[in-house]
Design a protein around this motif. Structure first.
Motif, mmCIF file in Angstrom:
data_model
loop_
_atom_site.group_PDB
_atom_site.id
_atom_site.type_symbol
_atom_site.label_atom_id
_atom_site.label_comp_id
_atom_site.label_asym_id
_atom_site.label_seq_id
_atom_site.Cartn_x
_atom_site.Cartn_y
_atom_site.Cartn_z
ATOM 1 N N HIS A 2 0.829 -1.186 0.000
ATOM 2 C CA HIS A 2 0.000 0.000 0.000
ATOM 3 C C HIS A 2 0.869 1.243 0.000
ATOM 4 C CE1 HIS A 2 -3.598 -2.330 0.678
ATOM 5 N NE2 HIS A 2 -2.930 -3.017 1.606
ATOM 6 N N MET A 3 0.311 2.274 -0.569
ATOM 7 C CA MET A 3 1.069 3.505 -0.715
ATOM 8 C C MET A 3 1.115 4.236 0.608
ATOM 9 S SD MET A 3 0.394 6.496 -3.458
ATOM 10 C CE MET A 3 -0.910 7.195 -2.519
ATOM 11 N N ARG A 14 -5.470 6.839 -4.646
ATOM 12 C CA ARG A 14 -4.213 6.120 -4.453
ATOM 13 C C ARG A 14 -4.114 4.865 -5.317
ATOM 14 N NH1 ARG A 14 -3.433 6.702 2.139
ATOM 15 N NH2 ARG A 14 -3.301 8.984 2.154
ATOM 16 N N GLU A 18 -0.972 3.888 -7.952
ATOM 17 C CA GLU A 18 -0.248 2.615 -8.012
ATOM 18 C C GLU A 18 -0.409 1.954 -9.380
ATOM 19 O OE1 GLU A 18 -1.064 0.026 -4.805
ATOM 20 O OE2 GLU A 18 -0.662 1.516 -3.254
ATOM 21 N N ARG A 47 9.814 0.485 -6.846
ATOM 22 C CA ARG A 47 8.444 0.716 -6.395
ATOM 23 C C ARG A 47 8.424 1.320 -4.993
ATOM 24 N NH1 ARG A 47 3.317 -1.186 -7.583
ATOM 25 N NH2 ARG A 47 1.936 -1.369 -5.788
ATOM 26 N N THR A 48 9.290 0.808 -4.132
ATOM 27 C CA THR A 48 9.351 1.338 -2.767
ATOM 28 C C THR A 48 9.770 2.800 -2.765
ATOM 29 O OG1 THR A 48 9.877 -0.861 -1.908
ATOM 30 C CG2 THR A 48 10.399 1.025 -0.509
ATOM 31 N N LEU A 51 6.815 4.965 -4.075
ATOM 32 C CA LEU A 51 5.728 5.095 -3.113
ATOM 33 C C LEU A 51 6.102 6.025 -1.969
ATOM 34 C CD1 LEU A 51 4.425 1.405 -2.914
ATOM 35 C CD2 LEU A 51 3.383 3.344 -4.095
ATOM 36 N N ALA A 54 5.637 9.647 -3.139
ATOM 37 C CA ALA A 54 4.397 9.830 -3.897
ATOM 38 C C ALA A 54 3.925 11.274 -3.893
ATOM 39 C CB ALA A 54 3.313 8.912 -3.333
#
Length: 279
Positions: A2-3, A14, A18, A47-48, A51, A54
């Motif tokens: 999850h973000m 959100r 993603e 990705r980490t 996020l 963001a």
């Protein structure tokens, strides 16, 4: 995954962030992550990082996102206003009626839909009670059976009216639901759907792809620029007083060092006296 919290994005947007992030990762890493082996960071690491940043990434498409939110809010307000208007019109038709034929027909139907189950149910209850009460009398009056038959007839009318009313409510709900605004893309009005696509495209081109490219060129800088974890809660401040040092009066008057003791020098009359003379 999850973000993390992004102050610019609403919670309902959100998943869109993603989704666009997954598309950007497919572009950067190639089909089936074919380029992962030759890159300094793998897909999960990228990705980490994305996020965690963001809020900074989404700010690069802030203009498109604000336009999308305004149109979506206005469309939802229009749907709510239309629903309230329909409810108000139906209530006014049923309670007061109108002069024209269409309005009178709608008002009459609404009145009948409400009154028919009530009147038929009341008539069925009265006829059945009287009919079965007469049936308990010997000899049974001739009118008892017709009363029971009429009671069951009105009971059937009440049940049919309730069933028809339920079907009418269901059809009305389905008709109104077909015009309502849903969160799914196909349920959006055309202008809102177009604004949503414009925001996602700007987020991809001006936000996520440049961020991922920068992260691959300089992973150390990208990792250092990620928001730091929230600091721990501050400790309670030390108050401006200390524990008092209680002591008894004897302790205050006595010295801190332990006293020294020596055994007394006992002498007998025969030894150590000044008048002692040896024999």
């Amino acid at each position: 995954m999850h973000m993390t919290t992004a102050p610019h994005l609403l919670n309902e947007d959100r998943p869109d962030f993603e989704h666009v992030l997954d598309e950007a990762l497919r572009i950067v890493l190639g089909p089936d992550d074919s380029r992962s082996a030759e890159l300094p960071l793998n897909g999960e690491q990228l990705r980490t990082l994305a996020l965690s940043a963001a809020d900074r990434i989404s700010s690069r498409a802030e203009e498109e996102y604000d336009a999308y939110r305004r149109l979506r809010t206005q469309a939802r307000q229009d749907v709510r206003d239309a629903a309230r208007t329909r409810e108000s019109r139906a209530f006014s038709y049923g309670a007061l009626g109108v002069a024209d034929g269409a309005g009178s027909g709608a008002g009459l139907f609404a009145v009948l839909a409400v009154l028919t189950p009530l009147l038929a149910g009341a008539a069925a209850l009265i006829f059945l009670l009287i009919g079965y009460a007469m049936g308990a009398v010997h000899p049974q009056p001739a009118i008892a059976q017709p009363l029971r038959t009429a009671g069951w007839f009105f009971a059937a009318v009440a049940a049919a009216a309730v069933l028809l009313g339920a079907i009418g409510l269901l059809l009305t709900a389905l008709r109104d639901g077909s015009t309502a605004l849903h969160d799914a893309p196909d349920g959006l009005p055309p202008e809102v759907h177009a604004a949503r696509e414009a925001w996602q495209q700007a987020l991809l081109e001006r936000g996520l792809l440049p961020f991922l490219d920068d992260a691959l060129r300089d992973p150390a800088t990208a990792a250092a620029a990620a928001p730091a974890p929230a600091p721990a809660a501050p400790r309670m401040p030390r108050l401006g007083y200390s524990r008092p040092d209680f002591s008894s009066p004897h302790d205050a008057a006595s010295p801190r060092t332990a006293p020294r003791y020596s055994s007394p020098d006992f002498t007998s009359p025969d030894f150590g006296g000044p008048d002692h003379t040896p024999e």
